[in-house]
Write a protein that holds these residues in place. Structure first.
Motif, PDB file in Angstrom:
ATOM      1  N   GLY A 174      13.937 -32.447 -30.422  1.00 53.53           N
ATOM      2  CA  GLY A 174      12.744 -32.686 -31.229  1.00 53.53           C
ATOM      3  C   GLY A 174      11.819 -33.725 -30.638  1.00 53.53           C
ATOM      4  N   THR A 175      12.349 -34.719 -29.962  1.00 55.23           N
ATOM      5  CA  THR A 175      11.525 -35.806 -29.420  1.00 55.23           C
ATOM      6  C   THR A 175      10.780 -35.368 -28.159  1.00 55.23           C
ATOM      7  OG1 THR A 175      13.061 -37.429 -30.320  1.00 55.23           O
ATOM      8  CG2 THR A 175      11.571 -38.178 -28.584  1.00 55.23           C
ATOM      9  N   PHE A 176      11.500 -34.678 -27.225  1.00 50.44           N
ATOM     10  CA  PHE A 176      10.887 -34.352 -25.938  1.00 50.44           C
ATOM     11  C   PHE A 176      10.234 -32.972 -25.928  1.00 50.44           C
ATOM     12  CE2 PHE A 176      14.005 -37.613 -24.904  1.00 50.44           C
ATOM     13  CZ  PHE A 176      13.283 -38.438 -24.086  1.00 50.44           C
ATOM     14  N   GLY A 177      10.846 -31.986 -26.557  1.00 47.91           N
ATOM     15  CA  GLY A 177      10.265 -30.650 -26.542  1.00 47.91           C
ATOM     16  C   GLY A 177      10.291 -30.062 -25.137  1.00 47.91           C
ATOM     17  N   ARG A 178       9.232 -29.389 -24.757  1.00 46.48           N
ATOM     18  CA  ARG A 178       9.135 -28.759 -23.432  1.00 46.48           C
ATOM     19  C   ARG A 178       8.518 -29.754 -22.451  1.00 46.48           C
ATOM     20  NH1 ARG A 178       9.468 -23.710 -21.355  1.00 46.48           N
ATOM     21  NH2 ARG A 178       8.118 -23.157 -19.585  1.00 46.48           N
ATOM     22  N   ILE A 179       9.201 -30.028 -21.343  1.00 40.86           N
ATOM     23  CA  ILE A 179       8.769 -31.068 -20.404  1.00 40.86           C
ATOM     24  C   ILE A 179       8.810 -30.531 -18.982  1.00 40.86           C
ATOM     25  CG2 ILE A 179       9.531 -32.957 -21.891  1.00 40.86           C
ATOM     26  CD1 ILE A 179      12.017 -33.166 -20.096  1.00 40.86           C
ATOM     27  N   ARG A 180       8.171 -31.260 -18.063  1.00 48.99           N
ATOM     28  CA  ARG A 180       8.186 -30.959 -16.628  1.00 48.99           C
ATOM     29  C   ARG A 180       8.743 -32.179 -15.900  1.00 48.99           C
ATOM     30  NH1 ARG A 180       3.274 -30.151 -14.136  1.00 48.99           N
ATOM     31  NH2 ARG A 180       4.071 -28.488 -12.773  1.00 48.99           N
ATOM     32  N   VAL A 181       9.667 -31.922 -14.962  1.00 47.04           N
ATOM     33  CA  VAL A 181      10.332 -33.012 -14.228  1.00 47.04           C
ATOM     34  C   VAL A 181      10.228 -32.703 -12.745  1.00 47.04           C
ATOM     35  CG1 VAL A 181      12.468 -34.285 -13.866  1.00 47.04           C
ATOM     36  CG2 VAL A 181      11.924 -33.400 -16.139  1.00 47.04           C
ATOM     37  N   LYS A 182       9.866 -33.699 -11.968  1.00 48.39           N
ATOM     38  CA  LYS A 182       9.757 -33.561 -10.517  1.00 48.39           C
ATOM     39  C   LYS A 182      10.900 -34.302  -9.849  1.00 48.39           C
ATOM     40  CE  LYS A 182       6.664 -34.597  -6.615  1.00 48.39           C
ATOM     41  NZ  LYS A 182       5.383 -35.186  -6.216  1.00 48.39           N
ATOM     42  N   GLY A 183      11.507 -33.669  -8.872  1.00 44.03           N
ATOM     43  CA  GLY A 183      12.598 -34.311  -8.146  1.00 44.03           C
ATOM     44  C   GLY A 183      13.122 -33.401  -7.044  1.00 44.03           C
ATOM     45  N   GLU A 184      14.164 -33.882  -6.394  1.00 38.03           N
ATOM     46  CA  GLU A 184      14.786 -33.151  -5.290  1.00 38.03           C
ATOM     47  C   GLU A 184      16.028 -32.436  -5.798  1.00 38.03           C
ATOM     48  OE1 GLU A 184      17.018 -34.023  -1.002  1.00 38.03           O
ATOM     49  OE2 GLU A 184      15.791 -35.580  -1.966  1.00 38.03           O
ATOM     50  N   VAL A 185      16.190 -31.179  -5.378  1.00 40.00           N
ATOM     51  CA  VAL A 185      17.341 -30.388  -5.806  1.00 40.00           C
ATOM     52  C   VAL A 185      18.593 -30.904  -5.087  1.00 40.00           C
ATOM     53  CG1 VAL A 185      18.351 -28.083  -5.936  1.00 40.00           C
ATOM     54  CG2 VAL A 185      15.883 -28.387  -6.198  1.00 40.00           C
ATOM     55  N   GLY A 186      19.619 -31.188  -5.908  1.00 39.53           N
ATOM     56  CA  GLY A 186      20.880 -31.654  -5.339  1.00 39.53           C
ATOM     57  C   GLY A 186      21.897 -30.526  -5.276  1.00 39.53           C
ATOM     58  N   ARG A 187      23.038 -30.736  -5.871  1.00 44.37           N
ATOM     59  CA  ARG A 187      24.109 -29.738  -5.864  1.00 44.37           C
ATOM     60  C   ARG A 187      23.653 -28.474  -6.589  1.00 44.37           C
ATOM     61  NH1 ARG A 187      27.461 -28.234  -9.796  1.00 44.37           N
ATOM     62  NH2 ARG A 187      26.447 -29.801 -11.111  1.00 44.37           N
ATOM     63  N   VAL A 188      23.916 -27.309  -5.980  1.00 41.32           N
ATOM     64  CA  VAL A 188      23.574 -26.019  -6.585  1.00 41.32           C
ATOM     65  C   VAL A 188      24.860 -25.189  -6.672  1.00 41.32           C
ATOM     66  CG1 VAL A 188      22.203 -23.903  -6.402  1.00 41.32           C
ATOM     67  CG2 VAL A 188      21.259 -26.084  -5.600  1.00 41.32           C
ATOM     68  N   PHE A 189      25.125 -24.653  -7.875  1.00 40.19           N
ATOM     69  CA  PHE A 189      26.353 -23.883  -8.092  1.00 40.19           C
ATOM     70  C   PHE A 189      26.036 -22.695  -8.989  1.00 40.19           C
ATOM     71  CE2 PHE A 189      29.997 -23.043 -10.947  1.00 40.19           C
ATOM     72  CZ  PHE A 189      30.885 -22.533 -10.018  1.00 40.19           C
ATOM     73  N   LYS A 190      26.414 -21.487  -8.547  1.00 45.66           N
ATOM     74  CA  LYS A 190      26.230 -20.281  -9.349  1.00 45.66           C
ATOM     75  C   LYS A 190      27.593 -19.807  -9.821  1.00 45.66           C
ATOM     76  CE  LYS A 190      23.731 -15.896  -9.475  1.00 45.66           C
ATOM     77  NZ  LYS A 190      22.866 -14.963  -8.724  1.00 45.66           N
ATOM     78  N   ALA A 191      27.782 -19.787 -11.153  1.00 45.90           N
ATOM     79  CA  ALA A 191      29.066 -19.425 -11.729  1.00 45.90           C
ATOM     80  C   ALA A 191      29.283 -17.919 -11.661  1.00 45.90           C
ATOM     81  CB  ALA A 191      29.141 -19.900 -13.182  1.00 45.90           C
ATOM     82  N   ARG A 192      30.540 -17.495 -11.911  1.00 44.90           N
ATOM     83  CA  ARG A 192      30.847 -16.070 -11.908  1.00 44.90           C
ATOM     84  C   ARG A 192      30.099 -15.336 -13.006  1.00 44.90           C
ATOM     85  NH1 ARG A 192      37.449 -15.810 -11.031  1.00 44.90           N
ATOM     86  NH2 ARG A 192      37.495 -16.769  -8.970  1.00 44.90           N
ATOM     87  N   SER A 193      29.791 -16.042 -14.085  1.00 41.48           N
ATOM     88  CA  SER A 193      29.051 -15.413 -15.185  1.00 41.48           C
ATOM     89  C   SER A 193      27.604 -15.125 -14.818  1.00 41.48           C
ATOM     90  CB  SER A 193      29.099 -16.320 -16.418  1.00 41.48           C
ATOM     91  OG  SER A 193      28.533 -17.588 -16.125  1.00 41.48           O
ATOM     92  N   GLY A 194      27.103 -15.669 -13.722  1.00 36.29           N
ATOM     93  CA  GLY A 194      25.724 -15.461 -13.312  1.00 36.29           C
ATOM     94  C   GLY A 194      24.805 -16.623 -13.644  1.00 36.29           C
ATOM     95  N   HIS A 195      25.281 -17.618 -14.404  1.00 34.57           N
ATOM     96  CA  HIS A 195      24.451 -18.770 -14.735  1.00 34.57           C
ATOM     97  C   HIS A 195      24.334 -19.695 -13.511  1.00 34.57           C
ATOM     98  CE1 HIS A 195      24.916 -17.123 -18.607  1.00 34.57           C
ATOM     99  NE2 HIS A 195      26.088 -17.655 -18.903  1.00 34.57           N
ATOM    100  N   LEU A 196      23.219 -20.409 -13.415  1.00 36.07           N
ATOM    101  CA  LEU A 196      22.931 -21.271 -12.270  1.00 36.07           C
ATOM    102  C   LEU A 196      22.933 -22.723 -12.732  1.00 36.07           C
ATOM    103  CD1 LEU A 196      22.177 -21.137  -9.246  1.00 36.07           C
ATOM    104  CD2 LEU A 196      19.786 -21.202  -9.943  1.00 36.07           C
ATOM    105  N   TYR A 197      23.747 -23.562 -12.084  1.00 33.06           N
ATOM    106  CA  TYR A 197      23.852 -24.984 -12.401  1.00 33.06           C
ATOM    107  C   TYR A 197      23.426 -25.780 -11.164  1.00 33.06           C
ATOM    108  CZ  TYR A 197      26.779 -23.194 -16.194  1.00 33.06           C
ATOM    109  OH  TYR A 197      27.246 -22.507 -17.278  1.00 33.06           O
ATOM    110  N   TYR A 198      22.565 -26.788 -11.361  1.00 28.61           N
ATOM    111  CA  TYR A 198      22.104 -27.606 -10.241  1.00 28.61           C
ATOM    112  C   TYR A 198      21.615 -28.947 -10.777  1.00 28.61           C
ATOM    113  CZ  TYR A 198      17.766 -25.393 -11.890  1.00 28.61           C
ATOM    114  OH  TYR A 198      16.751 -24.921 -12.673  1.00 28.61           O
ATOM    115  N   ASP A 199      21.351 -29.862  -9.862  1.00 27.92           N
ATOM    116  CA  ASP A 199      20.907 -31.218 -10.210  1.00 27.92           C
ATOM    117  C   ASP A 199      19.509 -31.457  -9.657  1.00 27.92           C
ATOM    118  OD1 ASP A 199      23.362 -31.661 -11.358  1.00 27.92           O
ATOM    119  OD2 ASP A 199      24.224 -32.552  -9.554  1.00 27.92           O
ATOM    120  N   ILE A 200      18.713 -32.226 -10.410  1.00 22.68           N
ATOM    121  CA  ILE A 200      17.418 -32.735  -9.957  1.00 22.68           C
ATOM    122  C   ILE A 200      17.560 -34.259  -9.892  1.00 22.68           C
ATOM    123  CG2 ILE A 200      14.958 -32.902 -10.455  1.00 22.68           C
ATOM    124  CD1 ILE A 200      15.863 -30.131  -9.771  1.00 22.68           C
ATOM    125  N   LYS A 201      17.258 -34.837  -8.732  1.00 23.50           N
ATOM    126  CA  LYS A 201      17.541 -36.259  -8.558  1.00 23.50           C
ATOM    127  C   LYS A 201      16.374 -36.951  -7.875  1.00 23.50           C
ATOM    128  CE  LYS A 201      19.874 -35.464  -4.138  1.00 23.50           C
ATOM    129  NZ  LYS A 201      21.114 -35.635  -3.352  1.00 23.50           N
TER     130      LYS A 201
END
Length: 544
Positions: A57-84
């Motif tokens: 409720g406080t932040f809503g839809r936001i934009r964040v700028k950063g460098e992509v860190g660890r990237v991992f794609k699970a067997r389910s097809g979902h994509l997990y990664y870090d912005i740092k």
């Protein structure tokens, strides 16, 4: 959550109630209250839910700028990664259904701007960002990503010259992958019409935006899946074309799926993306790069008028060449014919030789017949009847000598010798058989003695007995009481017992006495093998 905080602060500031006077001291009924004891309690799920609702409720839809860190794609097809950045890390998640709408797939080390919503995951007390849009942060980052992909594909050998296929000289069908509404397709069709009209198949695609890369890759794969000569024929050449633009507009042709689809194409492919100064990944993996779409059409087909003029020139050269060759061979034939002699000159010498042979042939035949007559006469003089009779007589004498040598006596001697040898072998065989039978009888007797020693019959001879109930062996009195008819085996025979149980009555005068059961034993001899001698007084008698 803010209301909960205010409630917590108000509760902490309340003063403890003052106890009223009573005949019974309050300390005997309740514990003394402590400050903050009336603060409301939250379960773990409740406080996690409040934190999640506060973040969303406080932040809503936001934009964040950063460098992509660890990237991992699970067997389910979902994509997990870090912005740092240099101090913090933000975990990001893109669900399987959102990946297809991303214009840029996150890669490690890429500087991006992600758009989405902050949320919390209560099961691990963590917060993350659900990203549904990824954009590269600036043109410098795009060029860095392009260079990285270029090195990766080059290392895989997709840019090697050995992989590039030659273009057909005059394709029958040309497939064009471009936008159907742009000026590019009109330029290509106009240029093909001017140079050499060919059949053109247009596969409409988006040439920029997030749908560009997947549509272009599907178009290339679709052309390759067509059947040659089918209802929709397979093209002999593919042209991937787009007009010029900024690097962001051309970025769809820098995607890895487009480059790999172009490299895997079995049909020769010409890339004509942008202007001459624009370079994309598809230019490196294609079989030929054209600076503009118009130049791609020029590379695809030759000029028809030029080809016709060249064909006519080649036809004229062929006609001249054939005429000159025929004339040269005619002149050569005339030259050779002058060196050949006349036919009558060639036959003069053989005719003379034939005349000489025909003159000498009768004389040679007569001389040959005479010579053979002389030879026959000499041979006939040696064949007289007396000589033949003498030869027959000598052959008969030799036959009689040979027949006298063929008498049956040697055969009879050989038969007698064989009979004698057979008799000797029969005697040796009988001796060996008797010796073997004797050894086997001794071994059998030894085994019989060992069996008698180990048998329980010897134990019965020493005064023991074996008690059975049917086929079961009885080894205790409890088993004997519960068993049916008993058979006792002695050394000289067997003895059979039949048991009958009667119910015991409890005695009236003695209630503390134990109940007993009486057994009536009936004996029945079963088998008597020999008479048992009477034992003298002082020895143990029969128990029954």
């Amino acid at each position: 959550m803010l209301a909960a905080r205010s409630m917590l602060r108000a509760a902490s500031k309340q003063e403890p109630p003052v106890p009223q006077e009573s005949s019974t001291p309050m300390s005997d009924l309740f514990d003394d209250p402590q400050p903050g004891q009336n603060t409301p309690e939250f379960s773990v799920s409740e406080i996690s839910g409040e934190v999640k609702r506060t973040l969303e409720g406080t932040f809503g839809r936001i934009r964040v700028k950063g460098e992509v860190g660890r990237v991992f794609k699970a067997r389910s097809g979902h994509l997990y990664y870090d912005i740092k950045d240099d101090r913090s890390v933000l975990a990001c998640t893109t669900w399987k259904g959102q990946i297809s709408s991303l214009s840029v797939v996150p890669e490690e080390g890429l500087e991006v701007v992600v758009t989405g919503r902050l949320t919390a995951f209560g099961a691990q007390s963590k917060y993350n960002m659900n990203v549904d849009e990824v954009a590269v942060a600036g043109q410098g980052a795009l060029m860095a990503l392009l260079e990285k992909r270029k090195k990766q594909l080059e290392a895989e050998g997709l840019f090697a010259m050995e992989r590039k296929k030659p273009l057909p000289y005059l394709p029958q069908i040309i497939g064009v992958v471009t936008s159907p509404s742009g000026a590019v397709i009109r330029d290509i069709l106009h240029r093909l019409r001017d140079r050499f009209p060919r059949k053109v198949l247009v596969w409409p695609v988006a040439v920029q935006g997030q749908n560009c890369a997947p549509e272009v890759a599907r178009a290339i794969e679709g052309f390759n899946r067509l059947t040659p000569g089918g209802a929709l024929p397979r093209p002999d050449l593919i042209i991937v074309a787009r007009g010029g633009g900024a690097i962001e507009d051309l970025w769809g042709f820098n995607e890895e799926i487009v480059a790999r689809a172009a490299a895997a194409s079995e049909i020769p492919l010409i890339s004509a993306v942008g202007h001459e100064t624009d370079t994309t990944l598809i230019d490196f993996v294609s079989d030929l790069r054209a600076p503009t779409p118009t130049a791609a059409a020029e590379h695809a087909v030759p000029v028809r008028l030029e080809l016709m003029a060249w064909s006519e020139a080649q036809g004229a050269r062929l006609t001249r060449g054939v005429s000159q060759a025929v004339q040269q061979r005619r002149q050569r034939l005339n030259d050779l014919s002058r060196a050949i002699p006349r036919p009558e000159t060639l036959l003069e010498t053989p005719r003379q030789r034939l005349d000489r042979v025909s003159e000498t042939l009768p004389r040679a035949l007569m001389a040959g017949v005479q010579k053979r007559q002389v030879t026959l006469s000499r041979a006939a003089a040696a064949l007289r009847p007396a000589t033949l009779r003498q030869l027959v007589s000598s052959r008969q004498d030799r036959l009689r000598n040979l027949s006298s040598r063929l008498s049956p006596r040697p055969l009879d001697q050989e038969v007698d010798r064989q009979k004698e040898q057979l008799s000797r072998l029969g005697i040796r065989l009988k001796s060996a058989q008797d010796l073997r039978l004797e050894r086997m009888q001794r071994s059998l007797a030894t085994a019989g003695r060992q069996l008698e020693i180990l048998s329980y019959k010897a134990t019965l001879d020493r005064g023991y007995a074996v008690v059975r109930s049917g086929a079961d062996l009885i080894t205790s009195s409890v088993e004997a009481q519960n068993a049916g008819p008993l058979t006792i085996e002695f050394a000289d025979g067997e003895f059979r017992l039949e048991n009958t149980e009667e119910a015991a009555t409890e005695a009236a005068s003695g209630p503390q006495q134990k109940s007993a059961s009486s057994k009536q034993v009936t004996s029945k001899p079963v088998k008597q093998t020999k008479a048992k001698p009477e034992k003298p007084d002082g020895e143990q008698g029969s128990l029954f």
